[in-house]
Design an enzyme around this catalytic site. Structure first.
Site, short mmCIF file in Angstrom:
data_model
loop_
_atom_site.label_atom_id
_atom_site.label_comp_id
_atom_site.label_asym_id
_atom_site.label_seq_id
_atom_site.Cartn_x
_atom_site.Cartn_y
_atom_site.Cartn_z
N GLU A 1 0.84 -1.12 -0.14
CA GLU A 1 0.19 0.14 0.03
C GLU A 1 0.77 1.42 -0.06
O GLU A 1 0.60 2.16 0.72
CB GLU A 1 -0.83 -0.11 1.20
CG GLU A 1 -2.11 -0.96 1.18
CD GLU A 1 -3.12 -1.02 2.18
OE1 GLU A 1 -2.65 -0.23 3.31
OE2 GLU A 1 -4.26 -1.42 2.10
N GLU B 1 -6.50 -7.67 -0.58
CA GLU B 1 -7.40 -7.88 0.81
C GLU B 1 -8.66 -7.56 0.92
O GLU B 1 -9.03 -6.30 1.14
CB GLU B 1 -6.45 -6.63 1.70
CG GLU B 1 -4.92 -6.80 1.77
CD GLU B 1 -4.24 -6.04 3.00
OE1 GLU B 1 -4.91 -5.05 3.34
OE2 GLU B 1 -3.16 -5.89 3.26
#
Ligand SMILES: *[C@@H]1O[C@H](CO)[C@@H](O)[C@H](O)[C@H]1NC(C)=O
Ligand SMILES: *[C@@H]1O[C@H](CO)[C@@H](O)[C@H](O)[C@H]1NC(C)=O
Ligand SMILES: *[C@@H]1O[C@H](CO)[C@@H](O)[C@H](O)[C@H]1NC(C)=O
Ligand SMILES: *[C@@H]1O[C@H](CO)[C@@H](O)[C@H](O)[C@H]1NC(C)=O
Ligand SMILES: *[C@@H]1O[C@H](CO)[C@@H](O)[C@H](O)[C@H]1NC(C)=O
Ligand SMILES: *[C@@H]1O[C@H](CO)[C@@H](O)[C@H](O)[C@H]1NC(C)=O
Length: 670
Positions: free
Chosen positions: A196, A276
């Site tokens: 991320e 995710e």
């Protein structure tokens, strides 16, 4: 029973012979590769992966081997397999494997290669996320605290000192992973670069390019490297890089069509991937336990799979932040010991309603293995155990800090005294008479993260990074002022991951800067492993002294010990259990020297700590050591026992009780 790492145990000669044998076998395997070559690639026309040339989609679940004892790795992996997953996803936390610069840990609970071999033997593929940054609600997002030895280091950027350390680490971890790549006969199908990164302020493409080059150098050109970012265009913009396959992450609340459209802006062709998909969510001390409804997870998963997308369920099993490994968010909010995450498998590996709901959804799309699902492990309520006060921290400094204190005019941080976790005691003397309540202050909120303050052994109260920067103390000139400072976990997410611990700025007493400190880095881990050596000359603990008004609620930080035996005559003991702390306030607990983590029933929502059975023994009494930091439920006069209790059900979602001192601060990064 688990197999031991043979590389470590075998004598040198045997090792060399077997290496020769392995290279012979590998040579033969290479000769055969043209016949049955294993490949894992992307088909940009059919928008999918190709496994050995056939269209393939993974349905994966996250498990963190560093949050599950090795003893239970196989049990958890098998349960994941039986849910219908064909892959698992793991992070590799750098700080778990390189606790000191150049000192590596890869055995026992740290044996990531063995963990991946187990997954392979069970027929599970692996999506590998080796960082170097992992977030994960893990101390400093997996980055080693010793990186902070260079002040002003810019983590997750092209800072040359950061890159040099990363380069060295990648040169250790990636070569270990290379033989485990799918095309080399192992389980690893794809490898994530960073994590991320688009959510981080730096947006440094040179850093991503550096990582890309090093990953390619160590892993070769065949493996698919990818990035993951929140499904938001701004985030993917700074997280994606040409040559790394861009994926997104989102939970059940998201609009799935829209979320995948974001991925499509960066990857017009190829497989859709949610790296995710959130089955639950993280917790903080003092906030209600997070849950996500099973129906929401099931229906959203169904929709993702109906899109033909690949998906990873984060988490499939959360596990436990044993010892001091939890992370924190900003404004400073540490995460509790349990990382249950409301996942399909509970913290203790138990099958939940969510597990079966997820399995039922997967079954609509893929074949789910037949055969029995390993049952939840039995739990046992060993009952109440009385603990005795052993010594206060102040009385044990010779054991906790055998090398004596470091002297410094101004306070030093944990990093400066090379203590990365746990506790450091800061001591000075009162320069003036404080018979009247006198303000002890940390004007720049420099107590990271919580200081237990006493004067001549009399508890005075607490200074706290997020909400108490001033405390009135009383004492005579020349009295000993002690602050036991607790590192409650480093920030793991956002701009402020350079999270120094200890007294990171000066303290004042009635506006005068305090000087001439003695700083005791405390080695609690070896101290609790050698409780037998604690008796020495000191005859037990002094009686508690009363503090000033308002501080009467505190006792000075002290160790309490007790033991319990596993009952005989009951089959299949020891079993897993949960320890709870009726009337205790906040502290750390060890059983047989194993650091189970922090307890804080006065704050919640977690009330019990998971005790896996492999740390318990039947041959002798099991020793419990508790370091209570604020207030134990017992007293010397009148004598009141302190008890902990072993129960057979976890309580991680109690109503949260904010301490009377806790108040909302303006939104700033403390
Ligand atoms: C998702 O968003 C699109 C518009 O971008 C809309 O057409 C669709 O109805 C939404 N889906 C759901 C389930 O809300
Ligand atoms: C604090 O310092 C001021 C100014 O020196 C003094 O007047 C006051 O008495 C001090 N307060 C205490 C509590 O010692
Ligand atoms: C400290 O004591 C003074 C004088 O009693 C009082 O005015 C002040 O509010 C107290 N400060 C704190 C933080 O308790
Ligand atoms: C403490 O104060 C001294 C004197 O003002 C200053 O030199 C020093 O940098 C300060 N230390 C910290 C950690 O702020
Ligand atoms: C002392 O602690 C008890 C129990 O935790 C709490 O009810 C009480 O309000 C506290 N008193 C003070 C003065 O903080
Ligand atoms: C275990 O605890 C009991 C008291 O509960 C005590 O008498 C005994 O000495 C302890 N045994 C060990 C090995 O610590």
């Amino acid at each position: 029973m688990e197999r031991k790492g043979w590389r470590v145990d075998m004598p040198g000669v045997v090792r060399i012979l077997s290496l020769l044998l392995v290279s012979l076998l590998l040579g033969t395997a290479r000769g055969l590769r043209n016949v049955s070559q294993k490949t894992f690639t992307i088909d940009y026309n059919r928008h999918c992966f190709l496994k050995d040339g056939q269209p393939f989609r993974y349905i994966s679940g996250s498990i963190h081997y560093f949050r599950v004892p090795r003893f239970y790795w196989k049990d958890r992996l098998l349960k994941m397999k039986m849910a219908g997953l064909n892959a698992i996803q793991i992070y590799v936390p750098w700080n778990f494997h390189e606790p000191q610069p150049g000192q590596y840990q890869f055995s026992e609970d740290h044996d990531v290669e063995y963990f991946l071999q187990l997954a392979h033997e069970l027929g599970l593929l692996v999506v590998l996320r080796p960082g170097p940054y992992i977030c994960a609600e893990w101390d400093m997002g997996g980055l080693p605290a010793w990186l902070l030895e260079k002040e002003n280091i810019v983590l997750r950027s092209s800072d040359p000192d950061y890159l040099a350390a990363v380069d060295k680490w990648l040169g250790v971890i990636l070569p270990k992973m290379k033989p485990l790549l799918y095309q080399n006969g192992g389980p690893i199908i794809t490898v994530q670069v960073e994590n991320e990164y688009g959510s981080y302020f730096a947006c440094d493409y040179d850093y991503l390019r550096f990582l890309q080059t090093r990953f390619r150098y160590h892993l070769g050109n065949e493996v698919t490297l990818f990035t993951t970012d929140g499904s938001n265009e701004k985030l993917v913009q700074c997280g994606a890089l040409q040559g790394l396959y861009a994926t997104v992450d989102f939970g059940p609340g998201a609009n799935i069509t829209d979320a995948f459209l974001i991925q499509r802006k960066y990857e017009p062709k190829g497989p859709l991937i949610n790296s995710e998909f959130y089955t639950g969510w993280l917790d903080h001390w003092g906030q209600p336990h997070s849950t996500v409804k099973t129906e929401a997870v099931a229906s959203s998963l169904q929709e993702i799979l109906a899109h033909g997308a690949n998906v990873n369920l984060y988490m499939f099993i959360g596990g436990t932040n044993f010892a001091y490994w939890n992370g924190a968010n900003t404004p400073y909010q540490p995460q509790p010991t349990s990382y249950d995450y409301d996942a399909p498998l509970s913290e203790a590996g138990d099958l939940t309603e969510k597990y079966f709901a997820v399995r039922d959804v997967i079954r609509k799309f893929e074949k789910v293995p037949e055969g029995p699902i390993p049952p939840s492990t039995p739990k046992f309520a060993y009952g109440k155990v009385a603990l005795k006060k052993l010594k206060t921290v102040e009385e044990s400094l010779n054991i906790l800090c055998p090398n004596g204190p470091i002297k410094s005019v101004y306070p030093l941080t944990f990093i400066q005294v090379k203590q990365y976790f746990g506790f450091v005691l800061y001591r000075t003397t009162l320069p003036e008479d404080c018979s009247n309540p006198t303000p002890l202050s940390s004007p720049f909120s420099g107590v990271h993260d919580r200081a237990y303050v006493s004067v001549d052994g009399v508890p005075q109260g607490i200074l706290d990074r997020s909400n108490v920067i001033t405390l009135n103390i009383t004492g005579k000139a020349g009295a000993t002022l002690d602050l036991l400072v607790e590192n409650m976990g480093r920030v793991n997410y956002g701009h402020f991951i350079n999270d120094y611990k200890g007294l990171i700025s000066n303290l004042t007493l009635n506006s005068t800067i305090l000087t001439d400190w003695m700083i005791f880095p405390l080695d609690t881990e070896s101290a609790v492993c050698h409780l037998g050596g604690w008796h020495g000359s000191d005859h037990g603990s002094r009686h508690d002294k009363a503090g000033p008004l308002g501080a009467s609620n505190y006792t000075v930080p002290a160790f309490y010990v007790g033991n319990f035996s596993i009952p005989s005559g009951i089959p299949d003991l020891p079993q897993d259990t949960f320890i709870q702390f009726p009337g205790w306030t906040k502290g750390q607990v060890w059983i047989n020297g194993f650091n189970l983590g922090r307890y804080w029933p006065a704050r919640g929502p977690q009330m019990t700590l998971f005790v896996p059975r492999h740390i318990l023994v039947t041959s002798a009494p099991n020793t419990i050591a508790v370091l209570e930091l604020e207030r134990a439920p017992c007293s010397d006069s009148p004598p009141e026992p302190c008890t902990v209790e072993f129960v057979d059900k976890p309580v991680i979602s109690a109503a949260v009780a904010y301490s009377p001192l806790f108040q909302d601060l303006p939104d700033q990064d403390l």
